[in-house]
Design a protein around this motif. Structure first.
Motif, PDB file in Angstrom:
ATOM      1  N   TYR A  71       0.124  -9.593  -1.845  1.00 29.86           N
ATOM      2  CA  TYR A  71      -1.013  -9.163  -2.665  1.00 29.86           C
ATOM      3  C   TYR A  71      -0.754  -7.914  -3.499  1.00 29.86           C
ATOM      4  N   TYR A  72       0.214  -7.095  -3.071  1.00 30.80           N
ATOM      5  CA  TYR A  72       0.447  -5.811  -3.750  1.00 30.80           C
ATOM      6  C   TYR A  72       1.428  -5.899  -4.907  1.00 30.80           C
ATOM      7  N   CYS A  73       2.208  -6.982  -4.971  1.00 29.47           N
ATOM      8  CA  CYS A  73       3.415  -6.973  -5.791  1.00 29.47           C
ATOM      9  C   CYS A  73       3.236  -7.629  -7.155  1.00 29.47           C
ATOM     10  N   GLY A  74       3.702  -6.948  -8.183  1.00 28.84           N
ATOM     11  CA  GLY A  74       3.564  -7.420  -9.562  1.00 28.84           C
ATOM     12  C   GLY A  74       4.373  -8.655  -9.900  1.00 28.84           C
ATOM     13  N   LEU A 109      21.954  -5.344  -4.835  1.00 31.61           N
ATOM     14  CA  LEU A 109      21.534  -6.565  -5.531  1.00 31.61           C
ATOM     15  C   LEU A 109      20.135  -6.910  -5.047  1.00 31.61           C
ATOM     16  N   GLN A 110      19.157  -6.732  -5.934  1.00 28.48           N
ATOM     17  CA  GLN A 110      17.761  -6.954  -5.541  1.00 28.48           C
ATOM     18  C   GLN A 110      17.144  -8.069  -6.371  1.00 28.48           C
ATOM     19  N   SER A 111      16.306  -8.881  -5.718  1.00 28.12           N
ATOM     20  CA  SER A 111      15.600  -9.939  -6.458  1.00 28.12           C
ATOM     21  C   SER A 111      14.348 -10.355  -5.703  1.00 28.12           C
ATOM     22  N   LEU A 163      15.365  -4.649   3.935  1.00 23.65           N
ATOM     23  CA  LEU A 163      14.211  -5.539   4.079  1.00 23.65           C
ATOM     24  C   LEU A 163      13.088  -4.688   4.642  1.00 23.65           C
ATOM     25  N   ARG A 164      12.215  -4.256   3.771  1.00 29.31           N
ATOM     26  CA  ARG A 164      11.133  -3.388   4.255  1.00 29.31           C
ATOM     27  C   ARG A 164      10.250  -4.150   5.241  1.00 29.31           C
ATOM     28  N   HIS A 165       9.863  -3.502   6.330  1.00 29.90           N
ATOM     29  CA  HIS A 165       8.973  -4.193   7.268  1.00 29.90           C
ATOM     30  C   HIS A 165       7.539  -4.180   6.723  1.00 29.90           C
ATOM     31  N   GLU A 166       7.269  -3.291   5.763  1.00 29.03           N
ATOM     32  CA  GLU A 166       5.997  -3.162   5.027  1.00 29.03           C
ATOM     33  C   GLU A 166       4.874  -2.526   5.851  1.00 29.03           C
ATOM     34  N   THR A 167       4.716  -2.902   7.085  1.00 31.30           N
ATOM     35  CA  THR A 167       3.801  -2.233   8.015  1.00 31.30           C
ATOM     36  C   THR A 167       4.125  -2.770   9.406  1.00 31.30           C
ATOM     37  N   PHE A 204       8.392   1.015   4.256  1.00 32.09           N
ATOM     38  CA  PHE A 204       6.994   0.641   4.006  1.00 32.09           C
ATOM     39  C   PHE A 204       6.431   1.439   2.829  1.00 32.09           C
ATOM     40  N   MET A 205       5.322   0.976   2.314  1.00 28.73           N
ATOM     41  CA  MET A 205       4.637   1.699   1.237  1.00 28.73           C
ATOM     42  C   MET A 205       3.682   2.713   1.847  1.00 28.73           C
ATOM     43  N   VAL A 206       3.560   3.844   1.190  1.00 28.97           N
ATOM     44  CA  VAL A 206       2.663   4.899   1.660  1.00 28.97           C
ATOM     45  C   VAL A 206       1.353   4.783   0.878  1.00 28.97           C
ATOM     46  N   GLY A 234       7.944   4.619  -0.262  1.00 30.49           N
ATOM     47  CA  GLY A 234       7.467   5.118  -1.549  1.00 30.49           C
ATOM     48  C   GLY A 234       5.984   4.844  -1.627  1.00 30.49           C
ATOM     49  N   PRO A 235       5.289   5.555  -2.504  1.00 33.44           N
ATOM     50  CA  PRO A 235       3.838   5.335  -2.602  1.00 33.44           C
ATOM     51  C   PRO A 235       3.503   3.937  -3.120  1.00 33.44           C
ATOM     52  N   PHE A 236       2.444   3.367  -2.596  1.00 31.36           N
ATOM     53  CA  PHE A 236       1.882   2.147  -3.186  1.00 31.36           C
ATOM     54  C   PHE A 236       1.317   2.525  -4.552  1.00 31.36           C
ATOM     55  N   ILE A 237       1.592   1.706  -5.555  1.00 27.42           N
ATOM     56  CA  ILE A 237       1.039   1.914  -6.893  1.00 27.42           C
ATOM     57  C   ILE A 237       0.447   0.582  -7.338  1.00 27.42           C
ATOM     58  N   PRO A 238      -0.852   0.549  -7.654  1.00 27.63           N
ATOM     59  CA  PRO A 238      -1.445  -0.748  -7.990  1.00 27.63           C
ATOM     60  C   PRO A 238      -0.844  -1.354  -9.259  1.00 27.63           C
ATOM     61  N   ASP A 310       8.685  -5.804 -12.713  1.00 23.73           N
ATOM     62  CA  ASP A 310       7.467  -5.026 -12.824  1.00 23.73           C
ATOM     63  C   ASP A 310       6.669  -5.080 -11.515  1.00 23.73           C
ATOM     64  N   LEU A 311       7.145  -4.340 -10.502  1.00 22.62           N
ATOM     65  CA  LEU A 311       6.484  -4.380  -9.190  1.00 22.62           C
ATOM     66  C   LEU A 311       5.134  -3.687  -9.228  1.00 22.62           C
ATOM     67  N   TYR A 312       5.061  -2.591 -10.020  1.00 18.19           N
ATOM     68  CA  TYR A 312       3.830  -1.785 -10.097  1.00 18.19           C
ATOM     69  C   TYR A 312       3.742  -1.185 -11.498  1.00 18.19           C
ATOM     70  N   ASP A 313       2.556  -0.662 -11.852  1.00 20.65           N
ATOM     71  CA  ASP A 313       2.337  -0.164 -13.214  1.00 20.65           C
ATOM     72  C   ASP A 313       3.104   1.139 -13.490  1.00 20.65           C
TER      73      ASP A 313
HETATM   74  N1  5AD Z   1       3.731  -0.331  -5.253  1.00 24.24           N
HETATM   75  C1  5AD Z   1       4.765   0.247  -4.597  1.00 24.24           C
HETATM   76  N2  5AD Z   1       5.759  -0.443  -4.039  1.00 24.24           N
HETATM   77  C2  5AD Z   1       5.729  -1.786  -4.149  1.00 24.24           C
HETATM   78  N3  5AD Z   1       6.549  -2.728  -3.680  1.00 24.24           N
HETATM   79  C3  5AD Z   1       6.088  -3.935  -4.080  1.00 24.24           C
HETATM   80  N4  5AD Z   1       4.959  -3.784  -4.782  1.00 24.24           N
HETATM   81  C4  5AD Z   1       4.705  -2.456  -4.832  1.00 24.24           C
HETATM   82  C5  5AD Z   1       3.668  -1.675  -5.388  1.00 24.24           C
HETATM   83  N5  5AD Z   1       2.628  -2.230  -6.042  1.00 24.24           N
HETATM   84  C6  5AD Z   1       7.683  -2.432  -2.790  1.00 24.24           C
HETATM   85  C7  5AD Z   1       7.591  -3.258  -1.511  1.00 24.24           C
HETATM   86  C8  5AD Z   1       8.858  -4.081  -1.541  1.00 24.24           C
HETATM   87  C9  5AD Z   1       9.758  -3.288  -2.454  1.00 24.24           C
HETATM   88  C10 5AD Z   1      10.838  -4.069  -3.114  1.00 24.24           C
HETATM   89  O1  5AD Z   1       8.888  -2.749  -3.414  1.00 24.24           O
HETATM   90  O2  5AD Z   1       7.578  -2.404  -0.359  1.00 24.24           O
HETATM   91  O3  5AD Z   1       9.441  -4.275  -0.278  1.00 24.24           O
END
Ligand code: 5AD
Ligand code: FES
Length: 352
Positions: A71-74, A109-111, A163-167, A204-206, A234-238, A310-313
């Motif tokens: 749900y978080y990922c662009g 190498l990321q995808s 491989l981020r565990h994310e939470t 994980f995202m903060v 790293g911080p979550f960014i919508p 484009d994972l986040y803005d």
């Molecule tokens: N904001 C910050 N980080 C993000 N990721 C994915 N979407 C976002 C977002 N909106 C991070 C996830 C993923 C990594 C590749 O990027 O934690 O594991």
């Protein structure tokens, strides 16, 4: 400062371990004074092992096609506005060659989870890069696969896996992901990777939606127990085209606070100051280094595709200026008294 906090900081610094409830308390009672103290100890611990060296990883984002729908990922599959691309084998190899000339000795190498990249195709790419640059490390960041697949890629020469565990909270995991994804599966993948022999990174995202001091405490305990070689936070960014578009971002302040704590849990861990941290705050990556991080991962991807990963803005380093990331980062890191080294940057093992 309250005695209890002093006690917890001291315990963390000496034992590298706290109870989950104690991590929670440390997160809930943070203040500038507490952050300063953690930062000073974290920098000291890092300096003893790594001096003033900062390691660089050249990030090659080779496909933004993804079968997942987090749900978080662009670049989630549900985002129909995402402009999809895939680099060819030749483009990936050429990007690594350019990176080598710029002084990179690790390629990430990321995808997205792109099923076009079968084991055979990836084996071919990994072994070609290794053949061209035997002095380099290859890190994969390609999501969930089965154990046999991870093993084939390891045997082809991949050294590390992110491989981020994310939470680390199952209920929280379910709020961030659609039901076909599971926390148990993610953790099993992490265990498999370690068993195969990869140097493994979690993270994980903060400030992700529904995160709480309790879920962060679980993340810290998870990191303590799983004992990864790397940890990406790293911080979550919508992102504007995701279900979480209206949620608030995580902060640089909490991210840096957690970087210091993670450094004290694992003094020798490889800890990146992430692009997301540099995006949420100007100078964020420098602040990350000054809080205990020791890795930066500038983008090496061809400038033509950078905006598309484009994972986040508002992601930084995606414009024309970004071809200069290496020299830009050199200046930034030197300005705070650190030095980027030309080295694979393996973890320093030993008794810390
Ligand atoms: N904001 C910050 N980080 C993000 N990721 C994915 N979407 C976002 C977002 N909106 C991070 C996830 C993923 C990594 C590749 O990027 O934690 O594991
Ligand atoms: Fe990318 Fe500065 S690090 S432009």
């Amino acid at each position: 400062m309250e005695e209890k906090i002093k006690f917890l900081i001291d315990k963390l610094n000496n034992k590298h371990s706290l109870e989950q409830e104690e991590y929670k308390y440390l997160i809930e009672s943070r203040s500038e004074e507490v952050a300063d103290m953690l930062r000073t100890l974290a920098v000291q611990a890092r300096k003893e092992i790594y001096g003033n060296s900062v390691y660089i990883r050249g990030l090659i984002e080779f496909s933004n096609i993804c079968k997942n729908d987090c749900y978080y990922c662009g670049i989630r599959r549900g985002n129909k506005t995402c402009d999809r691309y895939r680099l060819t084998k030749e483009e990936i190899i050429e990007t690594a060659d350019e990176g080598y000339n710029l002084g990179f000795r690790t390629f990430v190498l990321q995808s997205g989870e792109d099923s076009y990249f079968t084991d055979d195709i990836l084996v071919n790419i990994i072994s070609s890069i290794k053949q061209n640059h035997p002095d380099c490390a290859i890190t994969l960041s390609i999501g969930e696969r089965d154990k046999e697949s991870y093993k084939k890629l390891f045997d082809a020469g991949a050294d590390r896996f992110l491989l981020r565990h994310e939470t680390a909270d199952k209920k929280h995991y379910e709020k961030l992901h659609p039901k076909e994804m599971s926390f148990e599966h993610r953790v099993q993948n992490l265990k498999d990777l370690k068993e195969i022999g990869y140097q493994v990174g979690c993270g994980f995202m903060v400030g992700s939606p529904y995160q709480s001091p309790e879920t962060i405490a679980k993340d810290l305990k998870f990191i303590e127990e799983f004992s990864p070689k790397m940890c990406g936070i790293g911080p979550f960014i919508p992102h504007k085209a995701t279900p979480f578009k209206n949620h608030t971002s995580g902060t640089a302040e909490l991210t840096c606070y957690l970087l210091s704590i993670i450094r004290l849990i694992k003094p020798n861990i490889l800890l990146p100051a992430t692009t997301a941290l540099g995006t949420i705050k100007e100078g964020g990556r420098e602040q990350g280094i000054l809080s205990g991080a020791n890795v930066v991962m500038p983008n090496l991807s061809p400038v033509a595709v950078r905006k598309k990963y484009d994972l986040y803005d508002n992601k930084i380093c995606t414009g024309e200026e970004s071809a200069q990331c290496r020299s830009c980062l050199d200046k930034r890191i030197e300005s705070i008294g650190y030095k980027i080294v030309i080295d694979r940057g393996d973890i320093k093992e030993g008794k810390f």
